[in-house]
Design an enzyme around this catalytic site. Structure first.
Site, PDB file in Angstrom:
ATOM      1  N   LYS A  54      -4.865  -1.421  -1.166  1.00 46.84           N
ATOM      2  CA  LYS A  54      -3.839  -1.973  -0.084  1.00 46.84           C
ATOM      3  C   LYS A  54      -3.291  -2.146  -1.180  1.00 46.84           C
ATOM      4  O   LYS A  54      -1.630  -1.360  -0.440  1.00 46.84           O
ATOM      5  CB  LYS A  54      -4.647  -3.284  -0.088  1.00 46.84           C
ATOM      6  CG  LYS A  54      -5.609  -3.260   1.490  1.00 46.84           C
ATOM      7  CD  LYS A  54      -6.042  -4.553   1.375  1.00 46.84           C
ATOM      8  CE  LYS A  54      -6.768  -4.565   2.598  1.00 46.84           C
ATOM      9  NZ  LYS A  54      -7.280  -5.674   2.803  1.00 46.84           N
ATOM     10  N   GLN A  98      -9.331 -12.250   1.686  1.00 53.22           N
ATOM     11  CA  GLN A  98      -9.685 -10.964   1.248  1.00 53.22           C
ATOM     12  C   GLN A  98     -11.251 -11.495   2.380  1.00 53.22           C
ATOM     13  O   GLN A  98     -11.261 -12.671   1.383  1.00 53.22           O
ATOM     14  CB  GLN A  98      -9.901 -10.168   0.037  1.00 53.22           C
ATOM     15  CG  GLN A  98     -10.560  -9.501  -0.299  1.00 53.22           C
ATOM     16  CD  GLN A  98     -10.553  -8.233   0.787  1.00 53.22           C
ATOM     17  OE1 GLN A  98      -9.095  -7.830   1.665  1.00 53.22           O
ATOM     18  NE2 GLN A  98     -11.296  -7.139   1.605  1.00 53.22           N
ATOM     19  N   ASP A 121      -3.661  -9.500   9.704  1.00 48.42           N
ATOM     20  CA  ASP A 121      -5.337  -8.676  10.008  1.00 48.42           C
ATOM     21  C   ASP A 121      -5.981  -9.521  11.293  1.00 48.42           C
ATOM     22  O   ASP A 121      -6.193  -8.685  11.692  1.00 48.42           O
ATOM     23  CB  ASP A 121      -5.798  -9.850   9.285  1.00 48.42           C
ATOM     24  CG  ASP A 121      -7.396  -9.131   7.476  1.00 48.42           C
ATOM     25  OD1 ASP A 121      -6.428  -7.784   7.978  1.00 48.42           O
ATOM     26  OD2 ASP A 121      -7.457  -9.577   7.320  1.00 48.42           O
TER      27      ASP A 121
END
Length: 298
Positions: A54, A98, A121
């Site tokens: 990322k 994460q 997200d």
């Protein structure tokens, strides 16, 4: 002769980045650089690899990203305090945690503490609720990427029978909402199958499209699908082998077995994976655009 057509997420993501770069240039003229904060807890090898991927993409696009690396034993209170500080910091337009988290951390409490306006997200209950009523704010990256693949390859789901294997809040539930919505390339008849479903083959054999997101290597076999079906393989599984790396990456679909059928399929790797990252970039850019609009209005 049976054959497989690959729906390349790499190709689609390259197309997406061309559009994103235009939006980045417009923000740059207003002295705004989209910025992402990533909280990484513990030493999960797969998570670290994914986070590096990322941040590498963000750097390539001249965007900002910062990893807040915390130890496996970090207290929940410390994590929540960090999230609170990032929520307040106008430098960051996006914040993601994460997953997975260590067992002593309440995942819901952590995710729900993210400012919905920075929840790139799309996991916060406010954003999940907005998606469910057809007014999405941030769409979870993987489902959003799947829709981009369908749009790019002009796969119109209108009236199609689609089976989703998996009911997670990360992929299964949100993609079932998106493909059944009365929108362009969607409007499908959708069935969700999961661990409690009896005789999954009965559903997948009648499906025009199968979206498999179970996390089980090679689960979907040739005898479970019909010819001329489309398979979206969300699985990214690491299995040991005799290669120099000692492992290979495979999907939830058994590609070797599926070659007996004529199908269209997203490859693993190179399918849905690149789209997840490109959608994270797009959501972060979108968040920066919204921040710019709010600042101008204020």
């Amino acid at each position: 002769m049976n054959n497989i057509t690959y729906l390349s997420g790499k190709e689609v993501s390259d197309f997406v980045y061309r559009d994103i770069k235009k939006r980045i240039r417009l923000l740059d003229k207003k002295k705004i650089i989209p910025s992402l904060a990533v909280i990484l807890i513990g030493d999960n090898q797969a998570s670290e690899l994914y986070v590096r991927s990322k941040t590498k993409t963000f750097k390539k696009l001249n965007l900002h990203s910062k990893i807040f690396k915390l130890s496996e034993t970090t207290s929940e209170k410390k994590i929540l305090n960090l999230i609170y500080e990032i929520n307040k910091n106008s430098y960051f337009h996006g914040l993601l945690i994460q997953l997975p988290l260590p067992n002593h951390i309440d995942k819901e409490k952590v995710v729900f503490s993210i400012n919905p306006e920075k929840d790139v997200d799309g996991f916060h209950p406010i954003n999940a609720g907005l998606l469910s009523v057809g007014r999405p704010n941030f769409i979870p990256c993987t489902p959003k990427g799947i829709m981009k693949i369908l749009e790019y390859y002009k796969v119109n789901l209108n009236g199609k029978n689609v089976v989703v294997l998996g009911r997670s809040n990360i992929v299964g539930r949100p993609i079932s909402i998106l493909i059944s919505s009365k929108t362009k390339y969607a409007n499908a008849t959708t069935t969700i199958c999961h661990s409690g479903t009896l005789d999954i083959k009965k559903f997948t054999r009648n499906a025009d499209v199968v979206i498999v997101a179970l996390g089980i290597p090679g689960f979907l076999k040739a005898d479970m699908v019909k010819n001329n079906s489309i398979i979206i393989d969300v699985g990214i599984n690491r299995i040991k082998d005799q290669s120099s790396k000692g492992y290979s990456i495979v999907g939830d679909a058994d590609l070797l077995d599926l070659k007996k059928k004529t199908i269209d399929i997203t490859p693993v790797p190179g399918g849905v994976g690149p789209m997840t990252i490109s959608m994270l970039v797009e959501n972060t850019v979108e968040s920066a655009e919204k921040y710019c609009a709010r600042s101008s209005a204020g």
